[in-house]
Design a protein around this motif. Structure first.
Motif: not given
Length: 121
Positions: A10-15, A18-19, A22-26
């Protein structure tokens, strides 16, 4: 040799991250830049509509002969006698504008001297 190892964490990251994630995955799953640019160019040429995949703007003498149900030799003969619109040259390649040739046929194949593309009606 052992089988596959399964990991779960489990990894907890800040907002903000997260963005970024997302941009890296997209960007990893989307088309490369050159493909996106080419696709955008094609859409711009066709006024936002997706062009038919098997359609091209230019045709060679073989394709033109097929379109007109003539031999390539007849195509070249008609071109040299100025009985049809002249092709364009791209380097050493000789191509006819497909749309012009379709319009020329629709206007009953006038001699090149009487043909004025694209203003002929």
């Amino acid at each position: 040799m052992a089988g596959p190892i399964k990991l779960q964490f489990e990894v907890t990251i800040n907002e903000e991250n997260v963005e970024l994630l997302k941009s890296l995955l997209i960007n990893r799953t989307s088309k490369p830049d050159y493909e996106r640019r080419a696709e955008n160019s094609r859409k711009a040429i066709f006024a936002g509509e997706v062009p038919p995949i098997d359609e091209s703007l230019l045709v060679n003498s073989r394709e033109l002969a097929e379109m007109l149900d003539l031999s390539e030799r007849t195509i070249h003969s008609m071109w040299k006698k100025k009985e049809m619109p002249a092709p364009i040259r791209i380097g050493r390649a000789v191509r006819w504008v497909k749309e012009e040739m379709q319009a020329w046929v629709n206007h009953h194949c006038p001699p090149a001297s009487e043909w004025n593309w694209p203003t002929s009606q």
